[in-house]
Design an enzyme around this catalytic site. Structure first.
Site, PDB file in Angstrom:
ATOM      1  CB  ILE A  13      -5.415   4.150   1.182  1.00 55.54           C
ATOM      2  CG1 ILE A  13      -6.682   4.192   2.027  1.00 55.54           C
ATOM      3  CG2 ILE A  13      -5.576   4.954  -0.103  1.00 55.54           C
ATOM      4  CD1 ILE A  13      -6.579   3.516   3.363  1.00 55.54           C
ATOM      5  CB  SER A  35      -1.772   1.391 -11.326  1.00 61.38           C
ATOM      6  OG  SER A  35      -0.533   1.161 -10.693  1.00 61.38           O
ATOM      7  NE  ARG A  36       2.670   6.786 -10.214  1.00 59.23           N
ATOM      8  CZ  ARG A  36       3.369   7.439  -9.306  1.00 59.23           C
ATOM      9  NH1 ARG A  36       3.869   8.613  -9.585  1.00 59.23           N
ATOM     10  NH2 ARG A  36       3.573   6.932  -8.104  1.00 59.23           N
ATOM     11  CE  LYS A  89      -6.369  11.720   5.367  1.00 56.89           C
ATOM     12  NZ  LYS A  89      -5.076  11.053   5.756  1.00 56.89           N
ATOM     13  CG  ASP A 167      -1.537  11.786   5.534  1.00 59.22           C
ATOM     14  OD1 ASP A 167      -2.230  12.036   4.535  1.00 59.22           O
ATOM     15  OD2 ASP A 167      -1.402  10.631   5.986  1.00 59.22           O
TER      16      ASP A 167
HETATM   17  P1  NAP Z   1       0.766   5.459  -1.202  1.00 56.89           P
HETATM   18  O1  NAP Z   1       0.879   4.109  -0.603  1.00 56.89           O
HETATM   19  O2  NAP Z   1       1.977   6.266  -1.415  1.00 56.89           O
HETATM   20  O3  NAP Z   1      -0.033   5.273  -2.563  1.00 56.89           O
HETATM   21  C1  NAP Z   1      -0.378   6.349  -3.392  1.00 56.89           C
HETATM   22  C2  NAP Z   1      -0.425   5.837  -4.821  1.00 56.89           C
HETATM   23  O4  NAP Z   1      -0.873   6.884  -5.674  1.00 56.89           O
HETATM   24  C3  NAP Z   1       0.937   5.429  -5.355  1.00 56.89           C
HETATM   25  O5  NAP Z   1       1.221   4.099  -5.009  1.00 56.89           O
HETATM   26  C4  NAP Z   1       0.721   5.613  -6.835  1.00 56.89           C
HETATM   27  O6  NAP Z   1       0.061   4.464  -7.302  1.00 56.89           O
HETATM   28  C5  NAP Z   1      -0.276   6.721  -6.971  1.00 56.89           C
HETATM   29  N1  NAP Z   1       0.290   8.003  -7.397  1.00 56.89           N
HETATM   30  C6  NAP Z   1      -0.142   8.766  -8.419  1.00 56.89           C
HETATM   31  N2  NAP Z   1       0.551   9.885  -8.546  1.00 56.89           N
HETATM   32  C7  NAP Z   1       1.462   9.865  -7.589  1.00 56.89           C
HETATM   33  C8  NAP Z   1       2.481  10.758  -7.229  1.00 56.89           C
HETATM   34  N3  NAP Z   1       2.688  11.911  -7.887  1.00 56.89           N
HETATM   35  N4  NAP Z   1       3.276  10.425  -6.183  1.00 56.89           N
HETATM   36  C9  NAP Z   1       3.088   9.247  -5.512  1.00 56.89           C
HETATM   37  N5  NAP Z   1       2.097   8.356  -5.841  1.00 56.89           N
HETATM   38  C10 NAP Z   1       1.307   8.658  -6.870  1.00 56.89           C
HETATM   39  O7  NAP Z   1      -0.208   6.378  -0.340  1.00 56.89           O
HETATM   40  P2  NAP Z   1      -1.502   5.933   0.475  1.00 56.89           P
HETATM   41  O8  NAP Z   1      -1.139   5.627   1.872  1.00 56.89           O
HETATM   42  O9  NAP Z   1      -2.272   4.921  -0.288  1.00 56.89           O
HETATM   43  O10 NAP Z   1      -2.267   7.318   0.526  1.00 56.89           O
HETATM   44  C11 NAP Z   1      -2.980   7.826  -0.590  1.00 56.89           C
HETATM   45  C12 NAP Z   1      -4.041   8.779  -0.046  1.00 56.89           C
HETATM   46  O11 NAP Z   1      -4.894   8.055   0.830  1.00 56.89           O
HETATM   47  C13 NAP Z   1      -3.449   9.933   0.783  1.00 56.89           C
HETATM   48  O12 NAP Z   1      -4.129  11.116   0.529  1.00 56.89           O
HETATM   49  C14 NAP Z   1      -3.666   9.484   2.220  1.00 56.89           C
HETATM   50  O13 NAP Z   1      -3.821  10.573   3.111  1.00 56.89           O
HETATM   51  C15 NAP Z   1      -4.958   8.686   2.081  1.00 56.89           C
HETATM   52  N6  NAP Z   1      -5.133   7.671   3.140  1.00 56.89           N
HETATM   53  C16 NAP Z   1      -4.119   6.804   3.458  1.00 56.89           C
HETATM   54  C17 NAP Z   1      -4.306   5.889   4.500  1.00 56.89           C
HETATM   55  C18 NAP Z   1      -3.237   4.891   4.903  1.00 56.89           C
HETATM   56  O14 NAP Z   1      -3.441   4.185   5.897  1.00 56.89           O
HETATM   57  N7  NAP Z   1      -2.147   4.737   4.183  1.00 56.89           N
HETATM   58  C19 NAP Z   1      -5.506   5.876   5.192  1.00 56.89           C
HETATM   59  C20 NAP Z   1      -6.518   6.719   4.794  1.00 56.89           C
HETATM   60  C21 NAP Z   1      -6.324   7.616   3.774  1.00 56.89           C
HETATM   61  P3  NAP Z   1       0.426   3.783  -8.701  1.00 56.89           P
HETATM   62  O15 NAP Z   1       1.875   3.393  -8.612  1.00 56.89           O
HETATM   63  O16 NAP Z   1      -0.503   2.657  -8.732  1.00 56.89           O
HETATM   64  O17 NAP Z   1       0.180   4.810  -9.762  1.00 56.89           O
END
Ligand code: NAP
Length: 306
Positions: A13, A35-36, A89, A167
């Site tokens: 996101i 970022s990790r 969110k 989610d």
């Molecule tokens: P994602 O692709 O898994 O990315 C989350 C990022 O958070 C990871 O890449 C990591 O980034 C970081 N992170 C820090 N602590 C973490 C942990 N303990 N476990 C895993 N990742 C960790 O997820 P995402 O889809 O971006 O979603 C993140 C949030 O945005 C969620 O709450 C989701 O509901 C919301 N969201 C997502 C979307 C969508 O379309 N994907 C849409 C709207 C809202 P680093 O490696 O850079 O640290």
């Protein structure tokens, strides 16, 4: 002067939506990233928010784009360091966490924004306006998507606090709580949870609003073929369908509203206004519906999900 912003968590996101929205909004300047696993060109980079704060990089606000389970710890750290905070969110893993953050932001005079991006879908406000003038008889939410397509490799979604099918489902509740004319609350829920996972993969829910109108919801993470992110409402003055996650509005089967998607520019516009006004926006009503489902829902075992 621009609001100097740091982003935490460079996942899907952050890259798909936050970075482009920030780059397009002159009121913000991206100055840092935590970022990790990655680094961004042209800004200060650190592995964690703790390191960013310790490194002395000057910034005013932070956007937390991590999974919900780590949001409270990061938000508390940022608020204690005097930063305004945008929460992706859902705003936290529990209602109690979000309340703690709300109180802390208020005590420090900082902005806390619990974002609900789907509320900024283009047909949501027109739907709200149309429903405001009519008597609701019933409503139905159908939120069905293929988790394998939309959430590949996101193991956190299945962990406690990750919400599973809620989610995406919480986006439907963020729209419903915005457009439906009266508050509503849960009366029944069935949660189907794979035997090898911690969070539901399907859910059926029944709500009633304060005038007795029934509202039902079907959430499905195993939908193949056509996906649906739809809310339908039957009123004494006609039928409304809000489809494509709030992008299109249909009245009595006729498409009446459609506009280009601009959810995240809308979120950043709201964040800039909140900071300017010294205000916060922390509406937990979508998360409360999910919490109620976990409190009241009947648990049903579902086949293992791999
Ligand atoms: P994602 O692709 O898994 O990315 C989350 C990022 O958070 C990871 O890449 C990591 O980034 C970081 N992170 C820090 N602590 C973490 C942990 N303990 N476990 C895993 N990742 C960790 O997820 P995402 O889809 O971006 O979603 C993140 C949030 O945005 C969620 O709450 C989701 O509901 C919301 N969201 C997502 C979307 C969508 O379309 N994907 C849409 C709207 C809202 P680093 O490696 O850079 O640290």
């Amino acid at each position: 002067m621009a609001i100097r912003l740091a982003v935490v968590g460079l996942g899907k996101i952050a890259r798909d939506q936050h970075l482009p929205a920030i780059a397009a909004d002159g009121r913000f300047e991206l100055v840092a990233a935590a970022s990790r696993s990655a680094a961004l060109d042209g800004v200060a980079n650190a592995a964690t928010l703790e390191e960013l704060l310790a490194g002395g990089v000057a910034f005013d606000a932070v956007a937390l784009c991590t999974p919900p389970q780590v949001r409270h710890r990061l938000a508390r750290l940022a608020l204690e360091a005097g930063k305004h905070v945008m929460l992706e969110k859902p705003p936290g893993a529990t209602l109690g966490e979000v309340e703690d953050l709300r109180r802390l932001a208020e005590a420090r005079g900082l902005t806390l924004q619990a974002t609900w991006h789907s509320r900024y879908a283009p047909a949501v406000e027109p739907a709200r306006a149309w429903l405001a003038d009519r008597a609701l008889r019933s409503a139905h939410i159908s939120w069905k998507e293929d988790v394998r397509v939309w959430h590949p490799g996101q193991d956190w979604i299945w962990e406690p606090g990750g919400l599973g099918v809620f989610d995406p489902g919480i986006n439907a509740f963020s729209i419903a709580t915005r457009i439906l004319p009266r508050p509503f609350f849960l009366t029944e829920a069935t949660l189907h949870t794979p035997e090898n996972r911690q969070s539901p993969i399907q859910a059926e829910m029944a709500f009633v609003d304060t005038a007795g109108a029934p509202i039902t919801a079907e959430l499905d993470f195993l939908q193949t073929g056509p996906q649906s992110w739809d809310i339908e409402a039957d009123t004494t003055g006609g039928r409304l369908k809000l489809s494509h996650g709030g992008a299109k509005l249909w009245i009595d089967g006729v498409l009446t509203h459609e506009a280009p998607e601009a959810e995240y520019p809308g979120l950043y516009d709201a964040f800039a206004h909140l900071i300017g006004a010294g205000a916060s926006d922390v509406d937990v009503s979508p998360l409360r519906h999910v919490a109620d489902a976990f409190l009241l829902g009947r648990r049903v075992a579902a086949p293992a999900f791999a």
